[in-house]
Enzyme design. Structure first.
Site, PDB file in Angstrom:
ATOM      1  N   HIS A  99      35.870  37.261  41.134  1.00  0.00           N
ATOM      2  CA  HIS A  99      35.801  37.494  40.689  1.00  0.00           C
ATOM      3  C   HIS A  99      36.367  39.107  40.989  1.00  0.00           C
ATOM      4  O   HIS A  99      35.395  40.168  40.954  1.00  0.00           O
ATOM      5  CB  HIS A  99      33.991  38.046  39.902  1.00  0.00           C
ATOM      6  CG  HIS A  99      33.745  37.079  39.130  1.00  0.00           C
ATOM      7  ND1 HIS A  99      33.248  35.885  39.294  1.00  0.00           N
ATOM      8  CD2 HIS A  99      34.374  36.631  38.072  1.00  0.00           C
ATOM      9  CE1 HIS A  99      33.141  34.655  39.149  1.00  0.00           C
ATOM     10  NE2 HIS A  99      33.853  34.635  37.550  1.00  0.00           N
ATOM     11  N   ASN A 100      37.596  39.717  40.900  1.00  0.00           N
ATOM     12  CA  ASN A 100      37.999  40.719  41.535  1.00  0.00           C
ATOM     13  C   ASN A 100      39.496  41.228  40.543  1.00  0.00           C
ATOM     14  O   ASN A 100      39.522  40.935  39.938  1.00  0.00           O
ATOM     15  CB  ASN A 100      39.181  40.560  42.987  1.00  0.00           C
ATOM     16  CG  ASN A 100      39.638  39.715  42.928  1.00  0.00           C
ATOM     17  OD1 ASN A 100      41.107  39.508  41.644  1.00  0.00           O
ATOM     18  ND2 ASN A 100      39.670  38.070  43.726  1.00  0.00           N
ATOM     19  N   ARG A 102      42.308  41.251  41.298  1.00  0.00           N
ATOM     20  CA  ARG A 102      43.578  40.217  40.702  1.00  0.00           C
ATOM     21  C   ARG A 102      43.161  39.888  39.208  1.00  0.00           C
ATOM     22  O   ARG A 102      43.443  39.345  38.351  1.00  0.00           O
ATOM     23  CB  ARG A 102      44.298  39.240  41.671  1.00  0.00           C
ATOM     24  CG  ARG A 102      45.308  38.749  41.999  1.00  0.00           C
ATOM     25  CD  ARG A 102      45.486  38.737  43.161  1.00  0.00           C
ATOM     26  NE  ARG A 102      46.286  39.253  43.821  1.00  0.00           N
ATOM     27  CZ  ARG A 102      46.733  39.671  44.163  1.00  0.00           C
ATOM     28  NH1 ARG A 102      48.102  40.309  43.122  1.00  0.00           N
ATOM     29  NH2 ARG A 102      46.601  40.481  45.295  1.00  0.00           N
ATOM     30  N   ASP A 140      34.954  42.472  33.636  1.00  0.00           N
ATOM     31  CA  ASP A 140      34.297  41.758  34.719  1.00  0.00           C
ATOM     32  C   ASP A 140      33.114  42.402  35.780  1.00  0.00           C
ATOM     33  O   ASP A 140      33.397  43.013  36.874  1.00  0.00           O
ATOM     34  CB  ASP A 140      34.993  40.521  35.535  1.00  0.00           C
ATOM     35  CG  ASP A 140      34.478  39.364  35.204  1.00  0.00           C
ATOM     36  OD1 ASP A 140      33.390  39.077  34.470  1.00  0.00           O
ATOM     37  OD2 ASP A 140      35.506  38.292  35.106  1.00  0.00           O
TER      38      ASP A 140
HETATM   39 ZN   LIG Z   1      36.527  36.997  34.055  1.00  0.00          ZN
END
Ligand SMILES: [Zn+2]
Length: 279
Positions: A99-100, A102, A140
């Site tokens: 979850h970054n 990218r 996110d």
């Molecule tokens: Zn996501």
């Protein structure tokens, strides 16, 4: 500066980018921007890159964070939407294995290619397109790398704040609108208060829809509408937008094998990190 660096700091999985893909990227053309992530220099995108961006086969592993920023900027402009670099420079994606920044880029790029491939601009208003893209970019934000089950079981600050109801997704929304409330990050400043309310509500609805705990409920609702789908019905449109962001969020598997496969390791790495902390 801290927020800026966390937004554009290279992810831990960058070692997976091989010399081969790096060369392939260079072969695609374009001038590299400065490597200092605190100074986002617009990256000149080649014609090949611009065309590739519209396709689900796009390989995000070939790009540095500041290059992905330029790609995001291009996608917004290409759809006739307003974009401020300072807005993304304020975003806060942590350096998690999965979850970054990218992942945020991949989900947004898939949304962008769906918009083109399905000619969604013919069916949706520009406000809907803005909601789809912005929800993807923000979906996110500030993800801590630990899922909702962990948040609830460990009784974390987020779980307490949001009463165990989609703690992460509620947090991503709150961070997004904290960013947009900064005067130099308000990409909605040219909308009147009523339109802003619609954009805010639409974006929140889509980000909250990415909680997998609601998967069955959203899918059931979509199945009931799909046979008699009505583009003039606001409820139908909202449901379709929810399904679209859900598809984009889990779309790694529909990409070519060499693009999709490294994400499996990233997901496992993040999952085991959580297991180690919890046990
Ligand atoms: Zn996501």
């Amino acid at each position: 500066m801290g927020a800026l660096l966390s937004a554009v700091h290279p992810v831990t999985t960058d070692h997976r980018r091989t010399q081969k893909t790096r060369l392939r990227r260079l072969a695609m053309g374009g001038q590299r921007g400065k490597t200092d992530p605190s100074h986002h220099t617009p990256y000149h995108l080649s014609k090949e890159t611009v065309e590739a961006l519209r396709l689900p086969a796009f390989d995000a592993w070939q790009w540095e964070p500041n290059e992905m920023l330029s790609c995001l900027e291009h996608m917004y402009h290409d759809l006739g939407l307003r974009w401020l670099v300072s807005c993304v420079s304020m975003t806060n994606y942590r350096n998690n294995p999965f979850h970054n920044f990218r992942h945020c880029f991949c989900v947004t790029q898939m949304m962008y290619s769906m918009i083109w491939l399905c000619s969604l601009q013919e069916k949706f208003t520009q406000v809907d397109i803005l909601i789809l893209m912005t929800a993807a970019v923000c979906h996110d934000l500030d993800h801590p790398g630990f899922n909702n089950t962990y948040q609830i079981n460990a009784r974390t600050e987020l779980a307490v704040r949001y009463n165990d109801i989609s703690p992460l997704e509620n947090h991503h929304c709150a961070v997004a609108f904290q960013i947009f409330s900064q005067p130099d990050c308000n990409i909605f400043s040219n909308f009147d208060p009523e339109a802003f309310k619609q954009i805010r509500q639409g974006t929140i609805t889509l980000i909250l829809a990415t909680d997998m705990a609601r998967h069955g409920e959203i899918l059931d609702s979509f199945k009931q509408k799909v046979d008699n789908f009505d583009y003039t019905d606001e409820e139908h449109i909202t449901c379709l937008k929810m399904v679209l962001i859900k598809c984009c969020d889990i779309s790694n598997e529909v990409r070519p094998m060499e693009v999709a496969e490294p994400w499996v390791d990233c997901l496992l790495e993040e999952y085991f990190m959580q297991v180690r902390v919890y046990s």
